[in-house]
Design an enzyme around this catalytic site. Sequence first.
Site, short mmCIF file in Angstrom:
data_model
loop_
_atom_site.label_atom_id
_atom_site.label_comp_id
_atom_site.label_asym_id
_atom_site.label_seq_id
_atom_site.Cartn_x
_atom_site.Cartn_y
_atom_site.Cartn_z
N SER A 74 0.83 -1.21 0.00
CA SER A 74 0.00 0.00 0.00
C SER A 74 0.86 1.26 0.00
O SER A 74 1.95 1.28 0.59
CB SER A 74 -0.87 -0.04 1.26
OG SER A 74 -1.35 1.23 1.59
N TYR A 95 -2.64 -0.23 9.96
CA TYR A 95 -2.82 -0.79 8.61
C TYR A 95 -1.51 -0.69 7.83
O TYR A 95 -1.03 -1.68 7.25
CB TYR A 95 -3.94 -0.04 7.88
CG TYR A 95 -4.01 -0.38 6.41
CD1 TYR A 95 -4.40 -1.64 5.98
CD2 TYR A 95 -3.67 0.57 5.44
CE1 TYR A 95 -4.44 -1.96 4.63
CE2 TYR A 95 -3.72 0.26 4.09
CZ TYR A 95 -4.10 -1.01 3.70
OH TYR A 95 -4.14 -1.31 2.35
C1 UGA Z 1 -6.99 3.83 0.33
C2 UGA Z 1 -7.52 2.47 0.82
O1 UGA Z 1 -8.56 2.62 1.75
C3 UGA Z 1 -6.45 1.60 1.39
O2 UGA Z 1 -6.96 0.29 1.57
C4 UGA Z 1 -5.28 1.57 0.44
O3 UGA Z 1 -4.26 0.75 0.89
C5 UGA Z 1 -4.80 2.98 0.26
O4 UGA Z 1 -5.85 3.69 -0.42
C6 UGA Z 1 -3.54 3.12 -0.52
O5 UGA Z 1 -3.56 3.66 -1.59
O6 UGA Z 1 -2.50 2.74 -0.03
P1 UGA Z 1 -6.94 6.29 1.16
O7 UGA Z 1 -5.94 6.85 0.22
O8 UGA Z 1 -7.00 6.90 2.50
O9 UGA Z 1 -6.73 4.74 1.40
O10 UGA Z 1 -8.34 6.34 0.35
P2 UGA Z 1 -9.77 6.89 0.74
O11 UGA Z 1 -10.27 6.31 2.01
O12 UGA Z 1 -10.62 6.76 -0.45
O13 UGA Z 1 -9.48 8.45 0.99
C7 UGA Z 1 -9.04 9.30 -0.07
C8 UGA Z 1 -8.93 10.71 0.45
O14 UGA Z 1 -10.23 11.19 0.81
C9 UGA Z 1 -8.07 10.85 1.70
O15 UGA Z 1 -7.38 12.06 1.62
C10 UGA Z 1 -9.09 10.89 2.83
O16 UGA Z 1 -8.66 11.58 3.96
C11 UGA Z 1 -10.23 11.61 2.17
N1 UGA Z 1 -11.58 11.28 2.71
C12 UGA Z 1 -11.99 10.00 2.83
C13 UGA Z 1 -12.41 12.32 3.09
O17 UGA Z 1 -12.05 13.51 3.01
N2 UGA Z 1 -13.65 12.01 3.57
C14 UGA Z 1 -14.10 10.73 3.68
O18 UGA Z 1 -15.26 10.53 4.12
C15 UGA Z 1 -13.25 9.69 3.29
#
Ligand code: UGA
Length: 326
Positions: A129, A154
């Site tokens: 990840s 994680y």
């Molecule tokens: C995602 C996946 O959930 C992980 O399983 C994976 O390993 C990871 O990508 C990775 O690329 O390594 P993340 O990048 O945090 O993690 O993806 P999202 O949960 O879709 O979040 C994307 C962005 O939106 C982040 O900046 C997060 O803080 C933001 N977000 C998320 C919000 O602003 N509001 C929300 O309700 C959810």
Amino acid sequence: MTILVTGVAGFIGMHVAETLLAGGRKVIGIDNLNPYYDVKLKKDRLNRLDLYSNFTFYELDISDRAALYKALGDHSKISLIVHLAAQAGVRHSLTRPFDYTAANITGFLTILELCRQLENLKHVVYASSSSVYGANTKMPFSVSQTTDSPLSLYAATKKANELMAHSYAHLYDIPMTGLRFFTVYGPWGRPDMAYWRFTEQIMKGKPVHIYNHGDMKRDFTYIDDVVKGILEVLVNPPEIKEGHVPHRVYNIGNNRAERLLDFVEIIEKTLGVGAKREFMPMQPGDIKETYADIDPIHRDVGYEPATSLDEGLPKFVNWYKEYNKG
Ligand code: UGA
């Protein structure tokens, strides 16, 4: 030649298996169908794969080693493994830490031990990840950087996977490649991720929670590019040779850091509906920015992402509308 895909009812797993099956490959898929998110979505994904006669499915939990070895231990035909079964989600690991050790540590070890039993195994590709970059700030994130500062459990389990894989590749000459996925999105995606939550909330007229007041960037990677990359890597195992551990790690991203607020705007534009933005603080465990250096995977296997966020995100939104039209 048979290919084992773990986490086959998951988002990336389903797409990888479908591409292999459509190309005439024999696929054995396993998944525990856990209720981390709606099990109906996982079953719907499986129903697509069941259309292929070259697909075999076992409902198995990778942390249950007796059941796993009973089902798969004598499958001498398995020559390739795409190991994607894991407990995913960055922020969820703060509330359910033991789910992460069960699937990502015990489960990962179970797969490594299974590899030792498969005499015709040629290559294992497994999911790491972008979160392993943790507190790193030098952009773009490169596989040559040290990754010793994970910001969530994680991320720590994913880093542990890379180390565990390295030790088994060294001890038993099992060729393995870890792929650091960068925020993968697309049709049949994950309901816990931002693209799904934002689309759902905007359509229901509910506020979208935007973390760190929108001051975030992500290297968002479209599913078709990820599948292509996985398959390019799968057929190019690291060499087994004297004095060399047959293990390597690549980033698999889009090579662009996109602003979270632009991401919200694309969803609004596609839906033709404005979002009610609710700005929230930075969430514990979260990374502010990700951006993938993909030169090594491009150089070694020819990986080249082809889908911009402008093109890919509307594809997700349109799929979501169709899937949920009831
Ligand atoms: C995602 C996946 O959930 C992980 O399983 C994976 O390993 C990871 O990508 C990775 O690329 O390594 P993340 O990048 O945090 O993690 O993806 P999202 O949960 O879709 O979040 C994307 C962005 O939106 C982040 O900046 C997060 O803080 C933001 N977000 C998320 C919000 O602003 N509001 C929300 O309700 C959810």
